[in-house]
Design a protein around this motif. Structure first.
Motif, short mmCIF file in Angstrom:
data_model
loop_
_atom_site.label_atom_id
_atom_site.label_comp_id
_atom_site.label_asym_id
_atom_site.label_seq_id
_atom_site.Cartn_x
_atom_site.Cartn_y
_atom_site.Cartn_z
N PRO A 1 0.81 -1.14 0.14
CA PRO A 1 0.07 0.03 -0.02
C PRO A 1 0.91 1.32 0.19
CG PRO A 1 -0.69 -1.60 1.68
CD PRO A 1 0.53 -2.17 1.19
N SER A 2 0.44 2.30 -0.91
CA SER A 2 1.29 3.37 -0.93
C SER A 2 0.20 4.66 -1.47
CB SER A 2 2.40 3.47 -1.89
OG SER A 2 1.92 3.07 -3.13
N GLN A 3 0.64 5.82 -1.33
CA GLN A 3 -0.18 6.89 -1.70
C GLN A 3 -0.38 6.80 -3.39
OE1 GLN A 3 1.40 10.99 -1.48
NE2 GLN A 3 -0.82 11.74 -1.37
N ALA A 4 0.62 6.34 -3.94
CA ALA A 4 0.70 6.41 -5.33
C ALA A 4 -0.28 5.27 -5.73
CB ALA A 4 2.17 5.81 -5.84
N SER B 1 -3.91 5.82 -7.81
CA SER B 1 -4.13 5.25 -9.18
C SER B 1 -5.32 4.62 -9.00
CB SER B 1 -2.87 4.20 -9.34
OG SER B 1 -1.70 4.97 -9.37
N GLU B 2 -5.63 3.87 -7.84
CA GLU B 2 -6.81 3.10 -7.90
C GLU B 2 -8.18 4.18 -7.69
OE1 GLU B 2 -6.39 0.80 -4.10
OE2 GLU B 2 -5.18 -0.70 -5.42
N VAL B 3 -8.08 5.29 -7.03
CA VAL B 3 -8.96 6.27 -7.21
C VAL B 3 -9.19 6.79 -8.57
CG1 VAL B 3 -9.73 8.65 -6.53
CG2 VAL B 3 -8.77 7.07 -4.80
N ASN B 4 -8.34 7.22 -9.08
CA ASN B 4 -8.41 7.48 -10.60
C ASN B 4 -9.19 6.51 -11.48
OD1 ASN B 4 -7.57 10.14 -10.31
ND2 ASN B 4 -5.33 9.55 -10.75
N LEU B 5 -8.62 5.26 -11.49
CA LEU B 5 -9.09 4.36 -12.31
C LEU B 5 -10.66 4.04 -11.94
CD1 LEU B 5 -5.95 2.03 -12.29
CD2 LEU B 5 -7.08 2.81 -14.26
N ALA B 6 -11.31 4.02 -10.63
CA ALA B 6 -12.34 3.94 -10.36
C ALA B 6 -13.25 4.96 -10.97
CB ALA B 6 -12.53 3.90 -8.80
N LEU B 7 -12.75 6.17 -11.01
CA LEU B 7 -13.55 7.26 -11.72
C LEU B 7 -13.51 7.15 -13.24
CD1 LEU B 7 -11.90 10.40 -9.50
CD2 LEU B 7 -14.41 9.51 -9.65
N ARG C 1 -9.36 -3.28 -12.10
CA ARG C 1 -8.85 -1.94 -11.95
C ARG C 1 -7.69 -2.06 -10.86
NH1 ARG C 1 -14.38 -0.40 -11.17
NH2 ARG C 1 -13.88 0.29 -8.74
N ARG C 2 -7.66 -2.79 -10.04
CA ARG C 2 -6.48 -2.96 -8.84
C ARG C 2 -5.22 -3.38 -9.53
NH1 ARG C 2 -7.59 -2.36 -3.54
NH2 ARG C 2 -9.88 -1.99 -3.02
N LYS C 3 -5.71 -4.27 -10.43
CA LYS C 3 -4.52 -4.92 -11.13
C LYS C 3 -3.85 -4.01 -12.32
CE LYS C 3 -3.33 -8.77 -14.44
NZ LYS C 3 -3.79 -10.06 -15.10
N LYS D 1 -2.52 13.26 -9.67
CA LYS D 1 -3.71 13.53 -8.97
C LYS D 1 -4.40 14.54 -10.14
CE LYS D 1 -2.42 13.07 -4.20
NZ LYS D 1 -2.43 13.91 -2.83
N ARG D 2 -5.00 13.99 -11.04
CA ARG D 2 -5.46 14.76 -12.19
C ARG D 2 -6.91 15.64 -11.93
NH1 ARG D 2 -6.75 17.66 -15.65
NH2 ARG D 2 -6.91 17.43 -17.69
#
Length: 283
Positions: free
Chosen positions: A28-31, A35-41, A51-53, A270-271
């Motif tokens: 686990p890391s901030q990066a 990434s997971e937040v952006n991909l979920a959006l 998405r996690r992969k 962080k787009r």
């Protein structure tokens, strides 16, 4: 550290980056969270496991990018030698041969430094450069980027004016269109269906100079096979005089390019960090 990485042969560079990338992606890391937040959006219809992969793979690719540009800034010719194919280059050449200025829109996808080298070697490339505040790093970056003859401009009003003059004479420029600009240099436009604060510079330059926009990226091939450069005509609505229409077309063009290789996009960026007033950033 960048110079030390730059001393490694390409095969060793790629092997070490891949190993480190898998280690970073495994914990686990901030990066990884960003990434997971952006991909979920951006890809809500994809299963969460997929998405996690994809988030983990993109982190590995990002580490590869960091290592390879450290090598190529020190030895630019080594980057050029790794370009093995060009997709869409004929349309770009025809546009330049017709005397039109060209704007290359290259998002954080693949290895953008290799793309920069090739463009500078083949065309009259004029680009802007924002100093990092670390003189030794800036010297290394400029050394690599100017090796093939590109002209650099500071990110100031005078620098923009110089770039506009060059473009009106038919010069080519390249811009990273998916960076989050400062609060005076952008507007919100949909990106994968969500408002993203988007820089207006590229669209305004296209309107002022009549430049023809092309999307481009350097696709990282498997293993140590090298890179394939890809050029795609951008959405023609980018040249629309209505800025909101132009920015929407810009983001659509970026989306279409990312969809060619989403695993190589910098999803850890962080787009969506500057949401519209009254809304909260998703991070």
């Amino acid at each position: 550290m960048l110079r030390l990485i730059g001393c490694l042969p390409f095969v060793a560079n790629r092997w070490l980056a891949t190993l480190l990338g898998h280690l970073v992606a495994a914990f686990p890391s901030q990066a990884r969270r960003v990434s997971e937040v952006n991909l979920a959006l951006c890809y809500p219809d994809r299963p969460e496991a997929e998405r996690r992969k994809l988030a983990r793979i993109s982190l590995v690719e990002s580490i590869k990018n960091t290592f390879e540009i450290a090598l190529f800034w020190s030895r630019p010719q080594a980057g050029m030698e790794r370009i093995v194919s060009i997709d869409g280059g004929d349309a770009l050449k025809a546009t330049v041969d017709d005397g039109h200025p060209v704007m290359i829109l290259a998002p954080h996808l693949g290895c953008w430094e290799v793309l920069n080298f090739w463009l500078a070697d083949h065309y009259d490339l004029h680009v802007m450069f924002a100093p990092s505040g670390l003189p030794e790093v800036d010297q290394l970056v400029k050394q690599g980027r100017e090796h093939f003859g590109s002209t650099m401009y500071p990110t100031t009003a005078r620098g923009v004016a110089g770039l506009v003059r060059a473009m009106r004479k038919g010069a080519m420029t390249a811009i990273l269109p998916d960076q989050v600009p400062d609060r005076r240099s952008g507007r919100h436009a949909d990106f994968y269906g969500h408002p993203a604060y988007t820089g207006t510079l590229a669209c305004k330059l296209i309107q002022q100079t009549g430049a023809r926009p092309f999307m481009a990226w350097a696709r990282r091939l498997p293993g140590t096979a090298g890179f394939e450069l890809r050029f795609r005509p951008a959405d023609s609505a980018i040249a629309d005089v209505d800025l909101d229409t132009s920015l929407s077309a810009l983001n659509r063009s970026i989306e279409k390019l990312i969809d060619e290789g989403p695993e190589q996009y910098l999803w850890s960026y962080k787009r969506f960090r500057r949401p519209p007033a009254g809304e909260h950033a998703p991070y």
